[in-house]
Design a protein around this motif. Sequence first.
Motif, PDB file in Angstrom:
ATOM      1  N   ARG A  37       0.832  -1.196   0.000  1.00  0.00           N
ATOM      2  CA  ARG A  37       0.000   0.000   0.000  1.00  0.00           C
ATOM      3  C   ARG A  37       0.870   1.250   0.000  1.00  0.00           C
ATOM      4  NH1 ARG A  37      -2.537  -0.391   6.161  1.00  0.00           N
ATOM      5  NH2 ARG A  37      -0.623   0.200   7.286  1.00  0.00           N
ATOM      6  N   GLN A  38       0.277   2.321  -0.499  1.00  0.00           N
ATOM      7  CA  GLN A  38       0.967   3.607  -0.514  1.00  0.00           C
ATOM      8  C   GLN A  38      -0.016   4.672  -0.071  1.00  0.00           C
ATOM      9  OE1 GLN A  38       2.967   4.560  -4.176  1.00  0.00           O
ATOM     10  NE2 GLN A  38       4.212   6.126  -3.182  1.00  0.00           N
ATOM     11  N   GLY A  39       0.243   5.209   1.117  1.00  0.00           N
ATOM     12  CA  GLY A  39      -0.593   6.265   1.651  1.00  0.00           C
ATOM     13  C   GLY A  39      -0.168   7.621   1.134  1.00  0.00           C
ATOM     14  N   PRO A  40      -0.984   8.651   1.366  1.00  0.00           N
ATOM     15  CA  PRO A  40      -0.663   9.997   0.903  1.00  0.00           C
ATOM     16  C   PRO A  40       0.677  10.480   1.452  1.00  0.00           C
ATOM     17  CG  PRO A  40      -2.903   9.882   1.776  1.00  0.00           C
ATOM     18  CD  PRO A  40      -2.256   8.586   2.107  1.00  0.00           C
ATOM     19  N   ARG A  92       5.671   3.342  -0.761  1.00  0.00           N
ATOM     20  CA  ARG A  92       4.956   2.073  -0.815  1.00  0.00           C
ATOM     21  C   ARG A  92       5.496   1.137   0.269  1.00  0.00           C
ATOM     22  NH1 ARG A  92       3.671  -0.531  -6.605  1.00  0.00           N
ATOM     23  NH2 ARG A  92       3.115   1.679  -6.829  1.00  0.00           N
ATOM     24  N   GLU A  93       4.594   0.459   0.971  1.00  0.00           N
ATOM     25  CA  GLU A  93       5.016  -0.409   2.051  1.00  0.00           C
ATOM     26  C   GLU A  93       4.352  -1.780   1.952  1.00  0.00           C
ATOM     27  OE1 GLU A  93       3.877   1.096   5.875  1.00  0.00           O
ATOM     28  OE2 GLU A  93       1.747   1.146   5.399  1.00  0.00           O
ATOM     29  N   ALA A 147      -5.023   4.305   1.980  1.00  0.00           N
ATOM     30  CA  ALA A 147      -3.935   4.163   1.011  1.00  0.00           C
ATOM     31  C   ALA A 147      -4.494   3.584  -0.282  1.00  0.00           C
ATOM     32  CB  ALA A 147      -2.847   3.244   1.549  1.00  0.00           C
ATOM     33  N   VAL A 148      -3.656   3.620  -1.300  1.00  0.00           N
ATOM     34  CA  VAL A 148      -3.905   2.820  -2.493  1.00  0.00           C
ATOM     35  C   VAL A 148      -3.261   1.461  -2.250  1.00  0.00           C
ATOM     36  CG1 VAL A 148      -3.555   2.580  -4.969  1.00  0.00           C
ATOM     37  CG2 VAL A 148      -3.964   4.849  -3.975  1.00  0.00           C
ATOM     38  N   TYR A 149      -4.037   0.421  -2.424  1.00  0.00           N
ATOM     39  CA  TYR A 149      -3.557  -0.930  -2.186  1.00  0.00           C
ATOM     40  C   TYR A 149      -3.269  -1.622  -3.518  1.00  0.00           C
ATOM     41  CZ  TYR A 149      -4.597  -0.680   2.770  1.00  0.00           C
ATOM     42  OH  TYR A 149      -4.584  -0.340   4.106  1.00  0.00           O
ATOM     43  N   TYR A 150      -2.103  -2.233  -3.582  1.00  0.00           N
ATOM     44  CA  TYR A 150      -1.652  -2.907  -4.792  1.00  0.00           C
ATOM     45  C   TYR A 150      -1.412  -4.392  -4.508  1.00  0.00           C
ATOM     46  CZ  TYR A 150      -0.405   1.849  -6.249  1.00  0.00           C
ATOM     47  OH  TYR A 150      -0.428   3.184  -6.568  1.00  0.00           O
ATOM     48  N   CYS A 151      -1.787  -5.225  -5.444  1.00  0.00           N
ATOM     49  CA  CYS A 151      -1.342  -6.607  -5.346  1.00  0.00           C
ATOM     50  C   CYS A 151      -0.173  -6.801  -6.298  1.00  0.00           C
ATOM     51  CB  CYS A 151      -2.457  -7.611  -5.608  1.00  0.00           C
ATOM     52  SG  CYS A 151      -2.974  -7.784  -7.305  1.00  0.00           S
ATOM     53  N   ALA A 152       0.635  -7.774  -5.979  1.00  0.00           N
ATOM     54  CA  ALA A 152       1.847  -8.018  -6.741  1.00  0.00           C
ATOM     55  C   ALA A 152       2.134  -9.511  -6.786  1.00  0.00           C
ATOM     56  CB  ALA A 152       3.022  -7.275  -6.114  1.00  0.00           C
ATOM     57  N   TYR A 158       8.341 -12.283  -0.189  1.00  0.00           N
ATOM     58  CA  TYR A 158       9.307 -11.367   0.399  1.00  0.00           C
ATOM     59  C   TYR A 158       8.607 -10.064   0.746  1.00  0.00           C
ATOM     60  CZ  TYR A 158      12.982 -14.484  -1.229  1.00  0.00           C
ATOM     61  OH  TYR A 158      13.788 -15.578  -1.425  1.00  0.00           O
ATOM     62  N   ARG A 159       9.206  -9.314   1.633  1.00  0.00           N
ATOM     63  CA  ARG A 159       8.661  -8.014   2.020  1.00  0.00           C
ATOM     64  C   ARG A 159       9.070  -6.908   1.055  1.00  0.00           C
ATOM     65  NH1 ARG A 159       6.830  -7.872   7.411  1.00  0.00           N
ATOM     66  NH2 ARG A 159       7.172  -9.851   8.481  1.00  0.00           N
ATOM     67  N   GLU A 160      10.125  -7.140   0.301  1.00  0.00           N
ATOM     68  CA  GLU A 160      10.662  -6.084  -0.555  1.00  0.00           C
ATOM     69  C   GLU A 160       9.888  -6.007  -1.864  1.00  0.00           C
ATOM     70  OE1 GLU A 160      12.485  -8.514   0.778  1.00  0.00           O
ATOM     71  OE2 GLU A 160      13.443  -7.386   2.410  1.00  0.00           O
ATOM     72  N   ALA A 161       9.365  -4.811  -2.162  1.00  0.00           N
ATOM     73  CA  ALA A 161       8.586  -4.621  -3.381  1.00  0.00           C
ATOM     74  C   ALA A 161       9.401  -4.919  -4.633  1.00  0.00           C
ATOM     75  CB  ALA A 161       8.044  -3.202  -3.431  1.00  0.00           C
ATOM     76  N   SER A 162      10.690  -4.677  -4.567  1.00  0.00           N
ATOM     77  CA  SER A 162      11.536  -4.854  -5.748  1.00  0.00           C
ATOM     78  C   SER A 162      11.638  -6.310  -6.194  1.00  0.00           C
ATOM     79  CB  SER A 162      12.941  -4.312  -5.472  1.00  0.00           C
ATOM     80  OG  SER A 162      13.531  -5.008  -4.388  1.00  0.00           O
ATOM     81  N   THR A 163      11.252  -7.231  -5.331  1.00  0.00           N
ATOM     82  CA  THR A 163      11.346  -8.656  -5.681  1.00  0.00           C
ATOM     83  C   THR A 163      10.130  -9.151  -6.456  1.00  0.00           C
ATOM     84  OG1 THR A 163      10.338  -9.397  -3.610  1.00  0.00           O
ATOM     85  CG2 THR A 163      12.738  -9.094  -3.621  1.00  0.00           C
TER      86      THR A 163
END
Length: 124
Positions: A38-41, A45-46, A92-97, A105-110
């Motif tokens: 999610r990414q809040g204002p 992104r977390e 927040a805006v919530y994203y699935c990946a 993993y916790r890291e978005a880059s993965t």
Amino acid sequence: QVQLVESGGGLVQAGGSLRLSCAASGRTFSSYAMGWFRQGPGKEREFVAAMSRSGGNTGYADSVKGRFTISRDNAKNTVYLQMNSLKPEDTAVYYCAARFGSSWYREASTYNYWGQGTQVTVSS
């Protein structure tokens, strides 16, 4: 190639619940570990929650542990995020990946593929 489409966001009062869905295209959904971010204002992104491709292993951010539950239905190519006891800080805006492989993993880059996001707004 995987395409992800989130749905289920909206406006809810504090203490309420929402269930987000993320529908994946393709026939290899079960090959991917899935995550929610999610990414809040004004924030970065977390990580929120994630699940292994088998569904047997999950992880949560401390801020949502005990309130949010991730699940998946490989037959429906869908991952869910059940959100209970919502707080204004969950706005927040919530994203699935999706990431190819068994582990999350916790890291978005993965993560290799991302949805367009769905807005969740929690009013106080």
